[in-house]
Design a protein around this motif. Structure first.
Motif, PDB file in Angstrom:
ATOM      1  N   ASP A 260     -20.668  -5.938  12.099  1.00  0.00           N
ATOM      2  CA  ASP A 260     -21.201  -7.127  11.448  1.00  0.00           C
ATOM      3  C   ASP A 260     -20.277  -7.518  10.298  1.00  0.00           C
ATOM      4  O   ASP A 260     -19.972  -6.706   9.432  1.00  0.00           O
ATOM      5  CB  ASP A 260     -22.604  -6.823  10.908  1.00  0.00           C
ATOM      6  CG  ASP A 260     -23.323  -8.065  10.432  1.00  0.00           C
ATOM      7  OD1 ASP A 260     -22.657  -8.968   9.892  1.00  0.00           O
ATOM      8  OD2 ASP A 260     -24.556  -8.125  10.582  1.00  0.00           O
ATOM      9  N   PRO A 261     -19.789  -8.769  10.256  1.00  0.00           N
ATOM     10  CA  PRO A 261     -18.875  -9.192   9.190  1.00  0.00           C
ATOM     11  C   PRO A 261     -19.413  -8.958   7.780  1.00  0.00           C
ATOM     12  O   PRO A 261     -18.640  -8.731   6.848  1.00  0.00           O
ATOM     13  CB  PRO A 261     -18.689 -10.689   9.464  1.00  0.00           C
ATOM     14  CG  PRO A 261     -18.934 -10.845  10.917  1.00  0.00           C
ATOM     15  CD  PRO A 261     -20.013  -9.849  11.243  1.00  0.00           C
ATOM     16  N   VAL A 262     -20.738  -8.998   7.617  1.00  0.00           N
ATOM     17  CA  VAL A 262     -21.319  -8.796   6.296  1.00  0.00           C
ATOM     18  C   VAL A 262     -21.018  -7.393   5.774  1.00  0.00           C
ATOM     19  O   VAL A 262     -20.943  -7.167   4.568  1.00  0.00           O
ATOM     20  CB  VAL A 262     -22.841  -9.059   6.335  1.00  0.00           C
ATOM     21  CG1 VAL A 262     -23.496  -8.708   5.004  1.00  0.00           C
ATOM     22  CG2 VAL A 262     -23.114 -10.519   6.672  1.00  0.00           C
ATOM     23  N   GLU A 263     -20.799  -6.435   6.680  1.00  0.00           N
ATOM     24  CA  GLU A 263     -20.531  -5.067   6.250  1.00  0.00           C
ATOM     25  C   GLU A 263     -19.247  -4.968   5.418  1.00  0.00           C
ATOM     26  O   GLU A 263     -19.133  -4.129   4.529  1.00  0.00           O
ATOM     27  CB  GLU A 263     -20.438  -4.149   7.469  1.00  0.00           C
ATOM     28  CG  GLU A 263     -21.757  -4.007   8.227  1.00  0.00           C
ATOM     29  CD  GLU A 263     -21.623  -3.139   9.466  1.00  0.00           C
ATOM     30  OE1 GLU A 263     -20.864  -2.159   9.408  1.00  0.00           O
ATOM     31  OE2 GLU A 263     -22.261  -3.450  10.476  1.00  0.00           O
ATOM     32  N   VAL A 264     -18.269  -5.815   5.731  1.00  0.00           N
ATOM     33  CA  VAL A 264     -17.023  -5.809   4.961  1.00  0.00           C
ATOM     34  C   VAL A 264     -17.302  -6.252   3.531  1.00  0.00           C
ATOM     35  O   VAL A 264     -16.832  -5.641   2.561  1.00  0.00           O
ATOM     36  CB  VAL A 264     -15.965  -6.721   5.608  1.00  0.00           C
ATOM     37  CG1 VAL A 264     -14.711  -6.791   4.751  1.00  0.00           C
ATOM     38  CG2 VAL A 264     -15.629  -6.224   7.008  1.00  0.00           C
ATOM     39  N   VAL A 265     -18.078  -7.320   3.383  1.00  0.00           N
ATOM     40  CA  VAL A 265     -18.419  -7.823   2.060  1.00  0.00           C
ATOM     41  C   VAL A 265     -19.207  -6.776   1.283  1.00  0.00           C
ATOM     42  O   VAL A 265     -18.933  -6.495   0.116  1.00  0.00           O
ATOM     43  CB  VAL A 265     -19.226  -9.128   2.180  1.00  0.00           C
ATOM     44  CG1 VAL A 265     -19.644  -9.625   0.799  1.00  0.00           C
ATOM     45  CG2 VAL A 265     -18.405 -10.199   2.887  1.00  0.00           C
ATOM     46  N   GLN A 266     -20.154  -6.159   1.942  1.00  0.00           N
ATOM     47  CA  GLN A 266     -20.959  -5.129   1.294  1.00  0.00           C
ATOM     48  C   GLN A 266     -20.104  -3.950   0.855  1.00  0.00           C
ATOM     49  O   GLN A 266     -20.283  -3.400  -0.229  1.00  0.00           O
ATOM     50  CB  GLN A 266     -22.063  -4.656   2.250  1.00  0.00           C
ATOM     51  CG  GLN A 266     -23.107  -5.716   2.563  1.00  0.00           C
ATOM     52  CD  GLN A 266     -24.080  -5.277   3.646  1.00  0.00           C
ATOM     53  OE1 GLN A 266     -23.807  -4.332   4.384  1.00  0.00           O
ATOM     54  NE2 GLN A 266     -25.191  -5.954   3.756  1.00  0.00           N
ATOM     55  N   GLY A 267     -19.160  -3.556   1.721  1.00  0.00           N
ATOM     56  CA  GLY A 267     -18.319  -2.404   1.413  1.00  0.00           C
ATOM     57  C   GLY A 267     -17.516  -2.589   0.148  1.00  0.00           C
ATOM     58  O   GLY A 267     -17.473  -1.696  -0.710  1.00  0.00           O
ATOM     59  N   PHE A 268     -16.887  -3.759  -0.002  1.00  0.00           N
ATOM     60  CA  PHE A 268     -16.100  -4.012  -1.214  1.00  0.00           C
ATOM     61  C   PHE A 268     -16.994  -4.266  -2.423  1.00  0.00           C
ATOM     62  O   PHE A 268     -16.698  -3.835  -3.541  1.00  0.00           O
ATOM     63  CB  PHE A 268     -15.169  -5.206  -1.001  1.00  0.00           C
ATOM     64  CG  PHE A 268     -13.913  -4.874  -0.253  1.00  0.00           C
ATOM     65  CD1 PHE A 268     -12.930  -4.084  -0.838  1.00  0.00           C
ATOM     66  CD2 PHE A 268     -13.712  -5.334   1.037  1.00  0.00           C
ATOM     67  CE1 PHE A 268     -11.764  -3.762  -0.146  1.00  0.00           C
ATOM     68  CE2 PHE A 268     -12.543  -5.027   1.727  1.00  0.00           C
ATOM     69  CZ  PHE A 268     -11.564  -4.237   1.142  1.00  0.00           C
ATOM     70  N   ALA A 269     -18.099  -4.975  -2.218  1.00  0.00           N
ATOM     71  CA  ALA A 269     -18.976  -5.309  -3.339  1.00  0.00           C
ATOM     72  C   ALA A 269     -19.627  -4.080  -3.948  1.00  0.00           C
ATOM     73  O   ALA A 269     -19.865  -4.018  -5.153  1.00  0.00           O
ATOM     74  CB  ALA A 269     -20.046  -6.300  -2.882  1.00  0.00           C
ATOM     75  N   THR A 270     -19.911  -3.085  -3.135  1.00  0.00           N
ATOM     76  CA  THR A 270     -20.540  -1.866  -3.638  1.00  0.00           C
ATOM     77  C   THR A 270     -19.532  -0.776  -3.970  1.00  0.00           C
ATOM     78  O   THR A 270     -19.910   0.283  -4.463  1.00  0.00           O
ATOM     79  CB  THR A 270     -21.530  -1.312  -2.590  1.00  0.00           C
ATOM     80  OG1 THR A 270     -20.822  -0.990  -1.375  1.00  0.00           O
ATOM     81  CG2 THR A 270     -22.619  -2.325  -2.286  1.00  0.00           C
ATOM     82  N   GLY A 271     -18.246  -1.016  -3.685  1.00  0.00           N
ATOM     83  CA  GLY A 271     -17.225  -0.019  -3.988  1.00  0.00           C
ATOM     84  C   GLY A 271     -17.183   1.133  -3.006  1.00  0.00           C
ATOM     85  O   GLY A 271     -16.579   2.172  -3.298  1.00  0.00           O
ATOM     86  N   SER A 272     -17.807   0.970  -1.844  1.00  0.00           N
ATOM     87  CA  SER A 272     -17.842   2.068  -0.878  1.00  0.00           C
ATOM     88  C   SER A 272     -16.591   2.132  -0.013  1.00  0.00           C
ATOM     89  O   SER A 272     -16.390   3.104   0.701  1.00  0.00           O
ATOM     90  CB  SER A 272     -19.083   1.960   0.012  1.00  0.00           C
ATOM     91  OG  SER A 272     -19.068   0.759   0.755  1.00  0.00           O
TER      92      SER A 272
END
Length: 393
Positions: A260-272
């Motif tokens: 899911d493309p949103v996972e990329v945004v979440q990954g950087f936004a949360t620092g994971s």
């Protein structure tokens, strides 16, 4: 294949996720207004079709007035009728303009064996990824096109019109719709990567697209290291094994995989995650969210282009061609690009709501396709799937 989930989004990510929205979760059946579910499902065959439908048919010579209906199988987000957002709809306009009522079904391209198993008698047109389109051409399920019947076809970039993913033996089988490139994004506060090889160094966590064709990105790294690889999508068994090894060597857990493309945004936004294989649109979304993310400028990179194809046994060929012409138009591709975050094939779509998307991909400029290896279904695709399943298992 197992999907590795990224850390769940916190409230601070919500705005970013909304900006990256494009497609909702895949669904299995959607019927456009005016078409009954029973009518849409009646055309399905109970079992898979044979591996070949016989001799390749000749392209149709002319179009009739339209048969009154057309069966469309689409990737979610590629044909919207207002079911997700009342303001996002273009199927209704097609019905009004052509008189062809649309029976619409969505499929998940991540499960490519399903659309590949659609009997050609069960649909008229389909939006195909390179993997799906390659299979349809291989098995004789896609019809060669008479592009002279498609007004404005020659205005599409020649690079996209002549890709191996839509052509075979001098014939055209697909009309390009949307395209994208795989870029390396990185957190500027955490890492300073050197090149594409950074995705495979012990500096994780790294987020990679969960797709067998991601092996081609590893092949580009091997080529930069001296391997004799002309096309990253055409590998010997030894080269394919070497590419797979790049994903599995080093620290365990270094790589996680997204669908899911949103996972990329979440990954950087949360620092994971610190690095990720993503698209230019991801970068734009993250920058608008004031995240310290940048992209490598190195070339070459891999990319892909999805296209519309007509069934070799289309029951409604005239309406199918009307659909091709409609989805090829600048207006429809502008809407599709704005909704999906992918670049439109038609440069004329690069205005209004799609202007920013086109800027992300340099669409319509000489930079658009520079250094890009566009995906094609490898001849040994089953081996690619096998290697990938071992990587993500």
């Amino acid at each position: 294949m197992r999907r590795t989930h990224v850390v769940a989004a916190v409230s601070a990510v919500a705005l970013l996720a909304a900006a990256c929205a494009g497609r909702p979760a895949p669904v299995t059946e959607v019927v456009a207004p005016g078409t009954s579910v029973a009518a849409a499902t009646a055309s399905r065959s109970a079992g898979p079709s044979p591996s070949s439908t016989g001799p390749t048919p000749a392209p149709i010579a002319s179009l009739g007035p339209g048969e009154g209906t057309v069966s469309v199988v689409a990737i979610d987000g590629y044909a919207e009728w207002g079911g997700v957002d009342p303001k996002v709809k273009w199927v209704g306009a097609f019905e009004k303009e052509t008189g062809c009522k649309v029976s619409l079904r969505y499929y998940d391209p991540r499960q490519e064996e399903k659309p590949g198993d659609f009997p050609p008698s069960s649909f008229d047109v389909i939006s195909a990824t390179p993997e799906v389109g390659g299979r349809l051409m291989n098995e004789g399920k896609a019809a060669p096109l008479n592009t002279a019947l498609l007004h404005g076809y020659d205005k599409l970039p020649k690079r996209l019109r002549t890709l191996p993913s839509v052509t075979r033996d001098g014939r055209t089988y697909g009309v390009p719709y949307v395209w994208a490139t795989n870029e390396v994004l990185y957190d500027t506060g955490e890492v300073s990567p050197g090149g594409l090889e950074s995705l495979f160094e012990d500096k994780g966590p790294v987020l990679l697209r969960d797709r067998p064709l991601s092996l081609a990105d590893a092949a580009l790294v091997l080529r930069a290291g001296g391997a004799k690889i002309k096309d990253p999508f055409d590998l010997t068994d030894a080269q394919l094994d070497a590419a797979a090894e790049l994903f599995t060597s080093g620290k365990k857990g270094r790589h996680v995989f997204w669908r899911d493309p949103v996972e990329v945004v979440q990954g950087f936004a949360t620092g994971s995650v610190r690095l990720a294989q993503a698209t230019p649109y991801h970068l734009d979304v993250l920058r608008r969210g004031h995240k310290p993310v940048s992209a490598l400028t190195d070339r070459p990179v891999t990319g892909w282009a999805d296209a519309w194809m007509v069934s070799a046994q289309a029951a409604h060929p005239s309406c199918a061609y009307k659909w091709l012409g409609f989805t090829m138009s600048a207006d429809v591709q502008r809407r599709a690009a704005a909704w999906t975050g992918l670049a439109p094939a038609n440069p004329g779509a690069c205005t209004g709501a799609a202007r920013r998307i086109c800027a992300d991909y340099h669409a319509g400029t000489s930079r658009a396709f520079r250094g890009v290896y566009f995906a094609v279904r490898p001849e040994a695709y089953d081996k690619w799937v096998d290697r990938w399943s071992r990587i993500v298992a």
